[in-house]
Scaffold this motif. Structure first.
Motif, PDB file in Angstrom:
ATOM      1  N   PRO A   1      31.273  -1.832 -72.184  1.00 40.37           N
ATOM      2  CA  PRO A   1      30.202  -1.633 -73.172  1.00 40.37           C
ATOM      3  C   PRO A   1      28.851  -1.460 -72.481  1.00 40.37           C
ATOM      4  CG  PRO A   1      30.842  -3.935 -73.092  1.00 40.37           C
ATOM      5  CD  PRO A   1      31.778  -3.206 -72.171  1.00 40.37           C
ATOM      6  N   VAL A   2      28.124  -0.422 -72.860  1.00 40.69           N
ATOM      7  CA  VAL A   2      26.821  -0.128 -72.272  1.00 40.69           C
ATOM      8  C   VAL A   2      25.815   0.030 -73.404  1.00 40.69           C
ATOM      9  CG1 VAL A   2      25.554   1.301 -70.632  1.00 40.69           C
ATOM     10  CG2 VAL A   2      28.047   1.144 -70.474  1.00 40.69           C
ATOM     11  N   ALA A   3      24.651  -0.568 -73.277  1.00 38.64           N
ATOM     12  CA  ALA A   3      23.653  -0.573 -74.342  1.00 38.64           C
ATOM     13  C   ALA A   3      23.053   0.812 -74.550  1.00 38.64           C
ATOM     14  CB  ALA A   3      22.548  -1.577 -74.023  1.00 38.64           C
ATOM     15  N   THR A   4      22.763   1.138 -75.796  1.00 41.31           N
ATOM     16  CA  THR A   4      22.051   2.378 -76.128  1.00 41.31           C
ATOM     17  C   THR A   4      20.550   2.099 -76.107  1.00 41.31           C
ATOM     18  OG1 THR A   4      22.121   1.910 -78.491  1.00 41.31           O
ATOM     19  CG2 THR A   4      24.006   3.082 -77.559  1.00 41.31           C
ATOM     20  N   ASP A   5      19.794   3.022 -76.661  1.00 42.63           N
ATOM     21  CA  ASP A   5      18.331   2.881 -76.639  1.00 42.63           C
ATOM     22  C   ASP A   5      17.807   2.175 -77.887  1.00 42.63           C
ATOM     23  OD1 ASP A   5      18.942   4.846 -78.436  1.00 42.63           O
ATOM     24  OD2 ASP A   5      17.328   6.192 -77.838  1.00 42.63           O
TER      25      ASP A   5
END
Length: 537
Positions: A378-382
């Protein structure tokens, strides 16, 4: 002050003082109980650390910044004991206990000393690790035989061989609450690795497959759901060594002066169950002169994803900022499943022996490679960017997406002779290149921070040490540099002195550079020098 000294602390002080009186000129006390043997060893150590840069305030008058301190920075102490009962040649019992804390936090609690800020807000959280799970470092039983080894109980499992940065070493969590990675990453994370309750089985089938020999199979499992990385955010929770609250959060209209005043982090805990079990498998073997392992891990992420919590965006008065009304954030940290397949390789580079001899070197370098492929990270969005336009509170907006990640390290170790610097001993040198590549691209962020997370991240690390005066003086220097994210660097130099069989004083320094709120730059105001006095028995 007497109320501060809890019974756990008194117990460790009495035990340590007794050890000082009984300790002979050896590294462990040895007792014979019938035909059984009990070994006891331990140490006591005290840091005195002085900050060389930064400010004594946790804000700059407009919004939250990193909490650093110039002058007396911390006074961390540790009392540690280790017990090993050898029941027979095939059965052993091991326990170890550690009581750790910070004298500076005790001093803040005993009087109204404003000059101790930013230590004061975190004294309740950082003055001592007095929970049972923190004190008990090891408690296990081990069985050994020719074909089978079994160890059950609280323990650490060290996989991988990287220095300063971890790749395959992902079984046990790391405690970043004190000194970040600079505490002992140059000594294999021996003190900051967090033990777990683990069942570990190793099988030695004594078979060969062609040129592949020395095959060993290892399987481990744990129901322990301890957070994979332990850290604190903001000076209120973690003091000087906490991850700083973002200093470049966007302003929001309609919330006082529009600046971020405080962040509250809630931990969404996992229950202990078979569903949440962590398990891992490793095969180790030799292929000629090459040692290699194949590793599989199915557990929990190293670091959490921060998502919006209840009352996510709200009016906040004060917080960690001296004055004004702005906004606060309520966030939740979630640890997701982590599934990886990887390998390690170590091989002595004997084919360059003529080159080594031409340089008058006594040994060949060893090549090391370590890599893993991870699915669905999981990678954070803006979403933190969208606080400005008000869309961050939209329940349909995604806070993270999943991407596969490839990460690998290429390094070498080389004991080298540099006669004009040390005519009697070798310099052990190791250098590493680390690359992390995220598949499928896209813009991602270090939420809740305001900086982007690059698709490709490159790091270089190095470590050099040697000894002088018959091993009595042991200097070492280690560094890591983030090449492309924000050109951040960490540098740690230390020198240990071995006086007799017990005293191990140490002096050193730490330097950190980089842009704010990204990578190692979060700790750019933590430059310090320290003195540590250690007595071991």
């Amino acid at each position: 002050m007497t109320r501060i000294f809890k019974k756990e602390f008194v117990f460790f002080v009495c035990l340590f003082c007794l050890s000082l009186l009984l300790a002979p000129a050896v590294y462990a006390l040895e007792y014979h109980i019938g035909d059984k043997t009990l070994y006891v060893m331990g140490y006591g150590e005290q840091y005195v650390r002085f900050g060389m840069s930064g400010t004594t305030h946790s804000n700059d008058g407009s919004y939250i910044t990193s909490a650093s301190r110039k002058g007396l920075m911390d006074g961390m102490f540790s009392l540690y004991t280790w017990q090993h009962l050898k029941w027979s040649d095939s059965l052993e019992f091991r326990t170890s206990f550690r009581y750790e804390g910070d004298w500076l936090s005790y001093a803040v609690n005993s009087g109204d000393h404003n000059d101790f800020d930013p230590i004061r807000p975190s004294r309740h959280n950082m003055r001592s690790d007095d929970h049972t799970k923190q004190i008990v470092r090891e408690c296990n039983v081990a069985y050994f035989s020719r074909y089978l080894n079994v160890k059950i109980g609280k323990q650490t499992v060290a996989w991988g061989q990287t220095d300063l940065l971890r790749l395959m070493d992902m079984i046990n969590p790391i405690d970043y609450r004190r000194m970040y990675v600079l505490r002992d990453s140059d000594y294999g994370y021996a003190e900051s690795r967090v033990p777990l309750w683990i069942a570990k089985v190793e099988v030695f089938p004594e078979i060969s497959i062609g040129d592949i020999t020395g095959i060993a199979l290892q399987f481990m499992a744990t129901l322990d759901t301890e957070s994979k990385t332990q850290f604190n955010i903001g000076p209120r929770n973690g003091g000087v060594w906490a991850f700083p609250v973002p200093a470049d959060m966007p302003t929001v209209a309609g919330f006082g002066d529009g600046h971020l005043k405080d962040i509250t982090i809630h931990d969404r805990r996992r229950s202990q169950s078979l569903k949440n079990t962590t398990f891992a498998f490793r095969m180790a073997a030799n292929w000629g002169n090459t040692f290699f392992t194949i590793n599989f891990y199915h557990g929990w992420d190293d670091s959490p994803v921060l998502v919006r919590g209840p009352n996510f965006l709200h009016v906040q008065n004060g917080g960690n900022v001296a004055d004004g009304i702005g906004y606060g954030l309520n966030l939740e940290q979630i640890y997701h499943r982590k599934t990886c397949l990887g390998f390690t390789v170590a091989r002595e580079m004997d084919f360059i022996r003529p080159f080594a001899q031409a340089l008058h070197q006594p040994a060949n370098p060893t090549l090391r490679v370590e890599a893993y492929y991870r699915w669905n990270k999981p990678v954070a969005t803006d979403w933190i960017e969208r606080i400005k336009d008000g869309t961050a509170t939209d329940p349909n907006s995604k806070e993270y997406r999943r991407r596969d990640v490839l990460r690998y390290m290429v390094g070498w170790d080389w004991p080298m002779r540099i006669h004009f610097l040390n005519p009697h001993k070798e310099f052990f040198t190791t250098f590493q290149f680390v690359h992390a590549h995220r598949m499928n691209g896209g813009d991602f962020w270090n939420a809740p921070y305001h900086s982007k997370d690059p698709k490709d991240k490159f790091d270089v690390t190095g470590l050099v040490n040697t000894t002088y005066f018959h091993d009595l003086v042991r200097p070492q220097i280690a560094f890591t540099t983030d090449l492309n994210h924000n050109q951040a660097s960490l540098l740690k130099g230390s020198c240990r002195f071995w006086f007799g069989d017990h005293w191990r004083p140490e002096i050193g320094f730490m330097m950190m550079t980089g842009k704010k709120d990204s990578s190692h730059g979060m700790f750019r105001h933590r430059d310090n020098i320290w003195l540590k006095v250690k007595y071991q028995f």
